[in-house]
Write a protein that holds these residues in place. Structure first.
Motif, short mmCIF file in Angstrom:
data_model
loop_
_atom_site.label_atom_id
_atom_site.label_comp_id
_atom_site.label_asym_id
_atom_site.label_seq_id
_atom_site.Cartn_x
_atom_site.Cartn_y
_atom_site.Cartn_z
N VAL A 29 0.84 -1.19 0.00
CA VAL A 29 0.00 0.00 0.00
C VAL A 29 0.88 1.25 0.00
N SER A 30 0.32 2.34 -0.52
CA SER A 30 1.06 3.59 -0.55
C SER A 30 0.08 4.76 -0.51
N VAL A 31 0.49 5.82 0.15
CA VAL A 31 -0.28 7.06 0.20
C VAL A 31 0.68 8.19 -0.09
N SER A 32 0.31 9.04 -1.02
CA SER A 32 1.20 10.10 -1.48
C SER A 32 1.33 11.25 -0.48
N LYS A 33 2.53 11.78 -0.40
CA LYS A 33 2.80 12.95 0.42
C LYS A 33 2.11 14.18 -0.17
N ARG A 34 1.82 14.10 -1.45
CA ARG A 34 1.13 15.21 -2.13
C ARG A 34 -0.27 15.42 -1.53
N TYR A 35 -0.94 14.32 -1.16
CA TYR A 35 -2.29 14.42 -0.61
C TYR A 35 -2.31 14.64 0.90
N PHE A 36 -1.39 14.00 1.61
CA PHE A 36 -1.34 14.12 3.07
C PHE A 36 0.07 14.53 3.47
N LYS A 37 0.23 15.77 3.89
CA LYS A 37 1.55 16.29 4.25
C LYS A 37 2.08 15.65 5.53
N LYS A 38 1.18 15.39 6.47
CA LYS A 38 1.59 14.86 7.77
C LYS A 38 1.66 13.33 7.75
N ASN B 243 -0.01 7.49 7.53
CA ASN B 243 0.03 6.20 8.21
C ASN B 243 -1.35 5.69 8.55
N ARG B 244 -2.25 6.59 8.92
CA ARG B 244 -3.64 6.21 9.23
C ARG B 244 -4.32 5.61 8.00
N VAL B 245 -4.17 6.27 6.86
CA VAL B 245 -4.79 5.78 5.64
C VAL B 245 -4.16 4.44 5.23
N LYS B 246 -2.84 4.32 5.37
CA LYS B 246 -2.17 3.06 5.03
C LYS B 246 -2.66 1.92 5.92
N ARG B 247 -2.87 2.22 7.19
CA ARG B 247 -3.40 1.19 8.11
C ARG B 247 -4.78 0.74 7.65
N LEU B 248 -5.62 1.68 7.24
CA LEU B 248 -6.96 1.34 6.77
C LEU B 248 -6.89 0.47 5.51
N PHE C 119 -8.41 -11.42 -8.42
CA PHE C 119 -7.16 -11.15 -9.10
C PHE C 119 -6.25 -12.37 -9.25
N GLY C 120 -6.51 -13.42 -8.52
CA GLY C 120 -5.71 -14.63 -8.65
C GLY C 120 -4.71 -14.81 -7.52
N GLU C 121 -4.19 -16.05 -7.43
CA GLU C 121 -3.26 -16.41 -6.35
C GLU C 121 -1.86 -15.87 -6.58
N LYS C 122 -1.42 -15.85 -7.85
CA LYS C 122 -0.06 -15.41 -8.17
C LYS C 122 -0.12 -14.02 -8.79
N THR C 123 -0.07 -13.02 -7.93
CA THR C 123 -0.26 -11.64 -8.36
C THR C 123 0.63 -10.70 -7.56
N LEU C 124 1.16 -9.68 -8.23
CA LEU C 124 1.80 -8.56 -7.54
C LEU C 124 0.79 -7.42 -7.59
N ALA C 125 0.57 -6.74 -6.48
CA ALA C 125 -0.41 -5.65 -6.46
C ALA C 125 0.02 -4.57 -5.47
N MET C 126 -0.33 -3.33 -5.80
CA MET C 126 -0.08 -2.22 -4.90
C MET C 126 -1.30 -1.31 -4.94
N MET C 127 -1.79 -0.92 -3.78
CA MET C 127 -2.99 -0.11 -3.69
C MET C 127 -2.63 1.29 -3.20
N PHE C 128 -3.31 2.29 -3.78
CA PHE C 128 -3.07 3.69 -3.46
C PHE C 128 -4.36 4.39 -3.08
N TRP C 129 -4.25 5.39 -2.22
CA TRP C 129 -5.38 6.27 -1.90
C TRP C 129 -5.11 7.56 -2.66
N VAL C 130 -6.00 7.94 -3.58
CA VAL C 130 -5.75 9.09 -4.45
C VAL C 130 -6.74 10.23 -4.20
#
Length: 124
Positions: free
Chosen positions: A53-62, A67-72, A88-99
Motif C-alpha cells: 500500500v502507498s499514500v502520497s505525500k502530495r495528498y497528506f503532508k503529515k 500512516n492512518r490511511v495506510k493502516r486502513l 485477481f488470482g493467487e499469483k499476483t503482484l499488487a499495490m494499492m493507493f489512496w488518491v
C-alpha cells in the motif's frame, strides 16, 4: 477458518518487484482507490501473492495522516483477502493507493470501495 494474517511473505517490498509492477502492471480505479496489478503469465513468472500500500505525500503532508490511511488500506486487504484472491488470482503482484486529499471518514467507506474494485475485476 479463514487466514486473516498479512504475513511478511505477502508484503511487497523488493525494489525489483515494485519496478516490474510499475513497468508491466495494469491500473484499475474505483472511487478514491487505485490499484496496479501484475498477474502471473507464461512469459512473466510471479511466484506468489505480494501486496503493498502507498499514500502520497502530495495528498497528506503529515505522516500521521498517511500512516492512518495506510493502516486502513492494509486492514481492508487483510479482512477481504479471499475476495481479492478470487478476483485477481493467487499469483499476483499488487499495490494499492489512496488518491484523494480527503481523509476517509470510516473504515467501512474504504472497505466498500475495495469490494467494488474486486467485483469490477471479477466481471471483466
Amino acid at each position: 477458518m479463514q487466514n486473516f494474517k498479512y504475513s511478511r511473505e505477502e508484503k511487497l517490498k523488493k525494489n525489483t518487484e515494485i519496478a516490474l509492477l510499475f513497468d508491466k502492471g495494469k491500473w484499475r480505479t474505483c472511487g478514491n482507490l487505485r490499484i496496479i496489478i501484475l498477474k502471473d503469465k507464461p512469459n512473466l513468472e510471479v511466484e506468489s501473492l505480494k501486496f503493498g500500500v502507498s499514500v502520497s505525500k502530495r495528498y497528506f503532508k503529515k505522516a500521521v495522516h498517511r500512516n492512518r490511511v495506510k493502516r486502513l488500506l492494509r486492514e481492508c486487504y487483510r479482512l477481504n483477502k479471499d475476495l481479492f484472491k478470487e478476483a485477481f488470482g493467487e499469483k499476483t503482484l499488487a499495490m494499492m493507493f489512496w488518491v484523494s486529499s480527503e481523509m476517509p471518514a470510516k473504515f467501512q467507506e474504504v472497505e466498500e470501495q475495495f469490494i467494488k474494485l474486486c467485483q469490477m475485476q471479477k466481471k471483466s
